[in-house]
Motif scaffolding. Structure first.
Motif, PDB file in Angstrom:
ATOM      1  N   VAL A   1       0.969  -1.378  -0.009  1.00 37.94           N
ATOM      2  CA  VAL A   1       0.193  -0.027  -0.023  1.00 37.94           C
ATOM      3  C   VAL A   1       1.073   1.343  -0.056  1.00 37.94           C
ATOM      4  CG1 VAL A   1      -1.825   1.197   1.259  1.00 37.94           C
ATOM      5  CG2 VAL A   1      -1.947  -1.115   1.151  1.00 37.94           C
ATOM      6  N   GLY A   2       0.804   2.077  -1.080  1.00 41.10           N
ATOM      7  CA  GLY A   2       1.521   3.346  -1.039  1.00 41.10           C
ATOM      8  C   GLY A   2       1.283   3.927  -2.360  1.00 41.10           C
ATOM      9  N   ARG A   3       1.707   5.194  -2.377  1.00 39.00           N
ATOM     10  CA  ARG A   3       1.631   6.008  -3.625  1.00 39.00           C
ATOM     11  C   ARG A   3       2.784   5.325  -4.707  1.00 39.00           C
ATOM     12  NH1 ARG A   3       4.131  11.105  -5.374  1.00 39.00           N
ATOM     13  NH2 ARG A   3       2.653  12.431  -6.838  1.00 39.00           N
ATOM     14  N   LEU A   4       2.359   5.151  -5.759  1.00 37.67           N
ATOM     15  CA  LEU A   4       3.326   4.629  -6.967  1.00 37.67           C
ATOM     16  C   LEU A   4       4.389   5.686  -7.163  1.00 37.67           C
ATOM     17  CD1 LEU A   4       0.364   2.479  -8.806  1.00 37.67           C
ATOM     18  CD2 LEU A   4       1.926   1.891  -6.778  1.00 37.67           C
ATOM     19  N   CYS A   5       5.692   5.530  -6.546  1.00 45.98           N
ATOM     20  CA  CYS A   5       6.476   6.705  -7.015  1.00 45.98           C
ATOM     21  C   CYS A   5       7.793   5.893  -6.444  1.00 45.98           C
ATOM     22  CB  CYS A   5       6.084   8.009  -6.303  1.00 45.98           C
ATOM     23  SG  CYS A   5       6.094   7.683  -4.321  1.00 45.98           S
TER      24      CYS A   5
ATOM     25  N   GLN B   1       8.248   0.376  -5.074  1.00 48.36           N
ATOM     26  CA  GLN B   1       7.639  -0.751  -5.766  1.00 48.36           C
ATOM     27  C   GLN B   1       8.287  -1.325  -7.050  1.00 48.36           C
ATOM     28  OE1 GLN B   1       6.064   2.241  -5.232  1.00 48.36           O
ATOM     29  NE2 GLN B   1       4.137   2.069  -4.299  1.00 48.36           N
ATOM     30  N   ASP B   2       8.993  -0.578  -7.743  1.00 49.23           N
ATOM     31  CA  ASP B   2       9.740  -1.201  -8.847  1.00 49.23           C
ATOM     32  C   ASP B   2      10.850  -2.465  -8.299  1.00 49.23           C
ATOM     33  OD1 ASP B   2      11.083   1.043  -7.459  1.00 49.23           O
ATOM     34  OD2 ASP B   2      12.656   1.041  -8.999  1.00 49.23           O
TER      35      ASP B   2
ATOM     36  N   PRO C   1       2.813   8.905 -10.042  1.00 55.61           N
ATOM     37  CA  PRO C   1       3.448   9.161 -11.161  1.00 55.61           C
ATOM     38  C   PRO C   1       4.121   7.885 -11.859  1.00 55.61           C
ATOM     39  CG  PRO C   1       4.736   9.753  -9.308  1.00 55.61           C
ATOM     40  CD  PRO C   1       3.378   9.544  -8.731  1.00 55.61           C
ATOM     41  N   ASP C   2       4.332   6.698 -11.085  1.00 52.57           N
ATOM     42  CA  ASP C   2       4.945   5.563 -11.867  1.00 52.57           C
ATOM     43  C   ASP C   2       4.164   4.503 -12.105  1.00 52.57           C
ATOM     44  OD1 ASP C   2       7.381   6.858 -11.222  1.00 52.57           O
ATOM     45  OD2 ASP C   2       8.140   5.474  -9.532  1.00 52.57           O
ATOM     46  N   ALA C   3       2.792   4.825 -12.193  1.00 54.60           N
ATOM     47  CA  ALA C   3       1.899   3.964 -12.257  1.00 54.60           C
ATOM     48  C   ALA C   3       1.848   3.058 -13.601  1.00 54.60           C
ATOM     49  CB  ALA C   3       0.405   4.412 -11.932  1.00 54.60           C
ATOM     50  N   ALA C   4       2.065   3.723 -14.746  1.00 58.61           N
ATOM     51  CA  ALA C   4       2.137   3.334 -15.993  1.00 58.61           C
ATOM     52  C   ALA C   4       3.342   2.522 -16.046  1.00 58.61           C
ATOM     53  CB  ALA C   4       1.967   4.368 -17.248  1.00 58.61           C
ATOM     54  N   ARG C   5       4.462   3.186 -15.806  1.00 54.97           N
ATOM     55  CA  ARG C   5       5.827   2.260 -15.693  1.00 54.97           C
ATOM     56  C   ARG C   5       5.721   1.060 -15.239  1.00 54.97           C
ATOM     57  NH1 ARG C   5      10.409   2.048 -12.974  1.00 54.97           N
ATOM     58  NH2 ARG C   5       9.726   3.498 -11.526  1.00 54.97           N
ATOM     59  N   LEU C   6       5.294   0.740 -13.830  1.00 56.42           N
ATOM     60  CA  LEU C   6       4.940  -0.203 -13.140  1.00 56.42           C
ATOM     61  C   LEU C   6       4.052  -1.373 -13.822  1.00 56.42           C
ATOM     62  CD1 LEU C   6       4.853   1.283  -9.818  1.00 56.42           C
ATOM     63  CD2 LEU C   6       6.939   0.006 -10.571  1.00 56.42           C
ATOM     64  N   ARG C   7       3.123  -0.758 -14.435  1.00 57.03           N
ATOM     65  CA  ARG C   7       2.033  -1.547 -15.092  1.00 57.03           C
ATOM     66  C   ARG C   7       2.579  -2.423 -16.323  1.00 57.03           C
ATOM     67  NH1 ARG C   7      -3.699  -1.274 -13.701  1.00 57.03           N
ATOM     68  NH2 ARG C   7      -3.983   0.467 -12.214  1.00 57.03           N
TER      69      ARG C   7
ATOM     70  N   GLU D   1       1.147 -11.493 -14.827  1.00 51.93           N
ATOM     71  CA  GLU D   1      -0.436 -11.705 -14.458  1.00 51.93           C
ATOM     72  C   GLU D   1      -0.603 -11.900 -12.918  1.00 51.93           C
ATOM     73  OE1 GLU D   1      -2.069 -14.730 -16.789  1.00 51.93           O
ATOM     74  OE2 GLU D   1      -1.675 -13.649 -18.649  1.00 51.93           O
ATOM     75  N   SER D   2       0.522 -12.431 -12.387  1.00 53.14           N
ATOM     76  CA  SER D   2       0.327 -12.586 -10.998  1.00 53.14           C
ATOM     77  C   SER D   2       0.353 -11.250  -9.964  1.00 53.14           C
ATOM     78  CB  SER D   2       1.399 -13.553 -10.314  1.00 53.14           C
ATOM     79  OG  SER D   2       2.741 -12.963 -10.447  1.00 53.14           O
ATOM     80  N   VAL D   3       0.731  -9.996 -10.731  1.00 51.45           N
ATOM     81  CA  VAL D   3       0.667  -8.747 -10.083  1.00 51.45           C
ATOM     82  C   VAL D   3      -0.578  -7.964 -10.319  1.00 51.45           C
ATOM     83  CG1 VAL D   3       1.891  -6.618  -9.772  1.00 51.45           C
ATOM     84  CG2 VAL D   3       3.236  -8.706  -9.936  1.00 51.45           C
ATOM     85  N   LEU D   4      -1.700  -7.705  -9.517  1.00 50.88           N
ATOM     86  CA  LEU D   4      -2.700  -6.904  -9.432  1.00 50.88           C
ATOM     87  C   LEU D   4      -2.475  -5.557  -9.088  1.00 50.88           C
ATOM     88  CD1 LEU D   4      -4.956  -9.605  -7.991  1.00 50.88           C
ATOM     89  CD2 LEU D   4      -4.081  -9.317 -10.585  1.00 50.88           C
ATOM     90  N   PHE D   5      -2.945  -4.496  -9.842  1.00 44.97           N
ATOM     91  CA  PHE D   5      -3.060  -3.157  -9.529  1.00 44.97           C
ATOM     92  C   PHE D   5      -4.457  -2.731  -9.194  1.00 44.97           C
ATOM     93  CE2 PHE D   5       0.661  -3.864 -11.748  1.00 44.97           C
ATOM     94  CZ  PHE D   5       1.454  -2.823 -11.730  1.00 44.97           C
ATOM     95  N   ALA D   6      -4.789  -2.539  -7.865  1.00 38.15           N
ATOM     96  CA  ALA D   6      -6.024  -2.182  -7.380  1.00 38.15           C
ATOM     97  C   ALA D   6      -6.175  -0.611  -7.509  1.00 38.15           C
ATOM     98  CB  ALA D   6      -6.025  -2.316  -5.864  1.00 38.15           C
ATOM     99  N   GLY D   7      -5.194   0.263  -7.785  1.00 41.66           N
ATOM    100  CA  GLY D   7      -5.364   1.615  -7.979  1.00 41.66           C
ATOM    101  C   GLY D   7      -5.603   2.401  -6.659  1.00 41.66           C
TER     102      GLY D   7
END
Length: 391
Positions: free
Chosen positions: A206-210, A215-216, A241-247, A252-258
């Motif tokens: 849980v945290g801001r994607l930055c 998270q990377d 800000p890193d959401a698109a890069r992380l996605r 498939e085993s990684v889910l993004f809840a937003g």
């Protein structure tokens, strides 16, 4: 300085640029407690959900247009803030995080008792010339803060090592244990992820994607974790800000809840909560997870390390920016439900004993009382020894 009516509580003006994440949560919790204690609370912040939530609590809000980082817009932001302060006429200003701390201290310049709370040092978040400029400002700007309030002893120590001369208080972050509490994992998980195998190990971050939250690093570690535990699933809760890069390229085993309005169910559903930060003041996520009775893995950085009780450090600390070590730490815990349960129980006891949000609010109000009744806004010579430590 404006004097309130004799029967009125002090007028406190909180300044914050972040309107989401941990800083917004701290401001909200403080506003709630201070309103209940009879203080007159106003919060100046940019537009966003924070202002609406604060108004629902009974706090006054004032719109302050400000960008997250310093830049050409800073002089205008300072001027707008100075006008706002003149209109609100607070008895005390409490500035949160780097941008509000910069603009707020420039606008006030010592004329009103001022508390600055960095929530992690700005000069640790950047490099090169930007870091040098940030450090130069923090050294200079400390003269315009009656109290520099840190959320961990490690944060204060980092400020001292960096040559910041100030009057310090250490007030660790607190958690509302009534909101963050254990719940049956299977029931909560079924409501969040109805198609997930109930037996699948679930890791939640849980945290801001930055960059700060790392998270990377966790995604690089996940290749090893998933290879050893193929049924495991990782959920990243948050946006940034890193959401698109992380996605991009995530398995498939990684889910993004937003972004979610309430992270509590995600903590409750997790087998393990991981926060792979590069730096912290004192993150809320590990405290929230422990309050929910969940075991946590954090990286061995200032603030994050300090949030753990000593018995958990052996199992729950991993070196920062080291995917291989992080994977080993997670893989040691996922197959051992009894150990995870024990760590979760120990973590919750620790949070209840040392990180209750009411104690945090009381400690902050104690700092306010001291400033309002003893300094009367007068400038005081900095000292390294003047501390108010809540632990």
């Amino acid at each position: 300085m404006h004097q309130p009516e004799p029967d009125a509580g002090p007028r406190v003006l909180h300044l914050t640029q972040p309107v989401d994440g941990g800083v917004a949560r701290v401001v909200t919790d403080l506003a709630r407690a201070q309103l209940a204690a009879g203080l007159h609370v106003t919060v100046a912040c940019p537009a966003g959900g924070l202002a609406g939530e604060l108004r629902s609590l009974g706090a006054r809000t004032r719109h302050w247009a400000a960008t997250r980082s310093p830049g050409p817009s800073l002089p205008g932001e300072v001027r707008r803030l100075a006008r706002l302060i003149a209109e609100v006429r607070p008895d005390l200003v409490h500035a949160h995080s780097a941008k509000a701390g910069l603009a707020g201290r420039l606008a006030v310049r010592g004329r009103i008792p001022t508390v600055f709370q960095p929530h992690a040092w700005s000069f640790e978040a950047v490099g090169g010339t930007t870091a040098a400029l940030a450090l130069t400002w923090e050294r200079f700007g400390a003269r315009w803060a009656d109290r520099l309030m840190c959320v961990s002893e490690a944060e204060r120590a980092a400020g001292l090592r960096a040559g910041i001369s100030a009057r310090w208080s250490v007030v660790p972050n607190g958690i509302d244990s009534g909101r963050f509490h254990p719940a049956p994992v299977d029931t909560v998980r079924a409501s969040l992820l109805p198609g997930l195998d109930p037996a699948a190990p679930l890791v939640v971050c849980v945290g801001r994607l930055c960059r700060q939250k790392g998270q990377d690093v966790l995604l690089r570690a996940w290749d090893t974790i998933a290879a050893r535990t193929p049924a495991a699933r990782l959920v990243l809760v948050g946006d940034g800000p890193d959401a698109a890069r992380l996605r991009s390229g995530a398995p498939e085993s990684v889910l993004f809840a937003g972004a979610v309005a309430d992270a509590v169910p995600w903590y409750q559903a997790a087998d393990l909560v991981v926060l792979p930060s590069r730096w912290e003041g004192m993150a809320l996520a590990p405290l929230e997870a422990m309050a929910c009775g969940r075991p946590v893995v954090v990286t061995d950085v200032n603030g994050a390390r300090e949030s753990l009780p000593a018995p958990l450090a052996e199992h729950c600390l991993a070196p920062a920016e080291n995917p291989a070590a992080l994977a080993e730490t997670v893989c040691a815990l996922l197959p051992d439900p009894l150990l995870r349960e024990s760590l979760g129980h120990q973590g919750r006891r620790h949070v209840l004993a040392t990180h209750d949000v009411r104690r945090t609010a009381e400690a902050v109000e104690g700092v306010y009382r001291e400033l309002l009744t003893t300094t009367k806004g007068a400038r005081v010579a900095p000292t390294e020894c003047r501390e108010s430590i809540h632990s």
